[in-house]
Write a protein that holds these residues in place. Sequence first.
Motif, mmCIF file in Angstrom:
data_model
loop_
_atom_site.group_PDB
_atom_site.id
_atom_site.type_symbol
_atom_site.label_atom_id
_atom_site.label_comp_id
_atom_site.label_asym_id
_atom_site.label_seq_id
_atom_site.Cartn_x
_atom_site.Cartn_y
_atom_site.Cartn_z
ATOM 1 N N ALA A 33 118.856 -0.503 20.088
ATOM 2 C CA ALA A 33 118.266 -0.081 21.361
ATOM 3 C C ALA A 33 118.387 -1.182 22.403
ATOM 4 O O ALA A 33 118.706 -0.926 23.571
ATOM 5 C CB ALA A 33 116.801 0.313 21.156
ATOM 6 N N VAL A 34 118.137 -2.440 21.983
ATOM 7 C CA VAL A 34 118.264 -3.569 22.919
ATOM 8 C C VAL A 34 119.712 -3.727 23.366
ATOM 9 O O VAL A 34 120.003 -3.944 24.557
ATOM 10 C CB VAL A 34 117.750 -4.867 22.268
ATOM 11 C CG1 VAL A 34 118.052 -6.071 23.160
ATOM 12 C CG2 VAL A 34 116.257 -4.759 21.997
ATOM 13 N N PHE A 35 120.643 -3.603 22.429
ATOM 14 C CA PHE A 35 122.068 -3.727 22.767
ATOM 15 C C PHE A 35 122.492 -2.632 23.741
ATOM 16 O O PHE A 35 123.146 -2.902 24.762
ATOM 17 C CB PHE A 35 122.904 -3.663 21.490
ATOM 18 C CG PHE A 35 124.389 -3.649 21.741
ATOM 19 C CD1 PHE A 35 125.053 -4.820 22.064
ATOM 20 C CD2 PHE A 35 125.110 -2.465 21.654
ATOM 21 C CE1 PHE A 35 126.423 -4.811 22.297
ATOM 22 C CE2 PHE A 35 126.473 -2.445 21.885
ATOM 23 C CZ PHE A 35 127.134 -3.625 22.212
ATOM 24 N N LEU A 36 122.138 -1.388 23.414
ATOM 25 C CA LEU A 36 122.498 -0.275 24.298
ATOM 26 C C LEU A 36 121.800 -0.384 25.653
ATOM 27 O O LEU A 36 122.378 -0.017 26.683
ATOM 28 C CB LEU A 36 122.144 1.051 23.627
ATOM 29 C CG LEU A 36 122.968 1.420 22.393
ATOM 30 C CD1 LEU A 36 122.457 2.716 21.777
ATOM 31 C CD2 LEU A 36 124.449 1.566 22.760
ATOM 32 N N LYS A 66 116.747 -0.263 31.624
ATOM 33 C CA LYS A 66 116.854 -1.099 30.422
ATOM 34 C C LYS A 66 115.536 -1.120 29.658
ATOM 35 O O LYS A 66 115.502 -0.888 28.433
ATOM 36 C CB LYS A 66 117.264 -2.510 30.831
ATOM 37 C CG LYS A 66 117.176 -3.530 29.701
ATOM 38 C CD LYS A 66 117.491 -4.921 30.216
ATOM 39 C CE LYS A 66 117.271 -5.969 29.123
ATOM 40 N NZ LYS A 66 117.574 -7.343 29.612
ATOM 41 N N TRP A 67 114.426 -1.374 30.343
ATOM 42 C CA TRP A 67 113.147 -1.486 29.664
ATOM 43 C C TRP A 67 112.645 -0.143 29.162
ATOM 44 O O TRP A 67 111.967 -0.077 28.127
ATOM 45 C CB TRP A 67 112.121 -2.135 30.586
ATOM 46 C CG TRP A 67 112.371 -3.608 30.742
ATOM 47 C CD1 TRP A 67 112.857 -4.253 31.835
ATOM 48 C CD2 TRP A 67 112.183 -4.598 29.737
ATOM 49 N NE1 TRP A 67 112.979 -5.597 31.592
ATOM 50 C CE2 TRP A 67 112.564 -5.842 30.311
ATOM 51 C CE3 TRP A 67 111.730 -4.573 28.427
ATOM 52 C CZ2 TRP A 67 112.500 -7.034 29.593
ATOM 53 C CZ3 TRP A 67 111.668 -5.770 27.727
ATOM 54 C CH2 TRP A 67 112.043 -6.970 28.302
ATOM 55 N N VAL A 68 112.986 0.918 29.844
ATOM 56 C CA VAL A 68 112.611 2.249 29.347
ATOM 57 C C VAL A 68 113.307 2.531 28.019
ATOM 58 O O VAL A 68 112.699 3.042 27.069
ATOM 59 C CB VAL A 68 112.948 3.329 30.391
ATOM 60 C CG1 VAL A 68 112.879 4.730 29.780
ATOM 61 C CG2 VAL A 68 111.983 3.236 31.580
ATOM 62 N N MET A 69 114.588 2.174 27.940
ATOM 63 C CA MET A 69 115.329 2.417 26.699
ATOM 64 C C MET A 69 114.804 1.536 25.566
ATOM 65 O O MET A 69 114.714 1.977 24.411
ATOM 66 C CB MET A 69 116.812 2.161 26.925
ATOM 67 C CG MET A 69 117.686 2.643 25.793
ATOM 68 S SD MET A 69 119.406 2.796 26.276
ATOM 69 C CE MET A 69 120.053 3.577 24.777
#
Length: 274
Positions: A33-36, A66-69
């Motif tokens: 998730a962080v990478f994506l 980014k933070w939502v993902m």
Amino acid sequence: MVQDLSRVLLAYWQQFLVILPKLLVALVLLVAAVFLANRLSAFLGGRLRNRSADPLLGDFLASIGKWVMILVGLLLALNILGFSGIVTGLMSAAGVSAFIVGFAFKDIAENFLAGVILAFNRPFHINDTVQIKDLIGHVEALNLRTTLVRTFDGKHIFLPNSLVLKEPLINYTRDGNLRQEFLVSVELGETETPDSVIHIILNFLRSVPEVQQAPRTPYVNLEKATATTVDLRVYFWTDSEDYRRGVLQQKSRLMQQVKQELLGAGVGVPVLGQ
């Protein structure tokens, strides 16, 4: 006591071994998730910067995405680990918090949303000359909450985005062309007529490179006439890319040049006005 402590530690270890596969899956999901999220942020940032002239807003929206993902990945990881109750509690708390924060910071949220609208459906670009109410100046930046306008006397005015969105906005430089006007009052001599004076003014304007010609040709209207004087309204088009220097100063020069042209042609003392 030692035996009891050993049994407790052994029980915890066995529970850890049971949950270890889920923990690994959750960890892999969170890392993914962080990478994506980073890739998505870079992709959205590039697209938004291309569509919006304001890089700050594009970067902010990319950061929000980014933070939502990442948050979604964290919630999924907690759900895999069996903490569905915690996930439900976090979602409920987020909903209540969003309502409370939204109510408390209504103006900030309104200005932020107005800024997003202005960024994608923008009535101006950076360095355009605009008028909002009685304020005229160059647009220097569109921020998350305010629009920065620098007036011609050097003042920096931070206008709330909601005000810019709601109020009528005049853009003097959007298409690069602007019609200007000024008034010429002259005393007619024995040989002068309104038509002859108009002919002198138009011939001069047609010789000025900065004054646009066809299809935006200059023209002169007769506004008032007496036995000895006439009031003529002069209209002409110029390039408005640089409003303060290219438009206002150019108009001032043309007014003085028209006056000298009429004096050179022997027309009575001309008086110029707006």
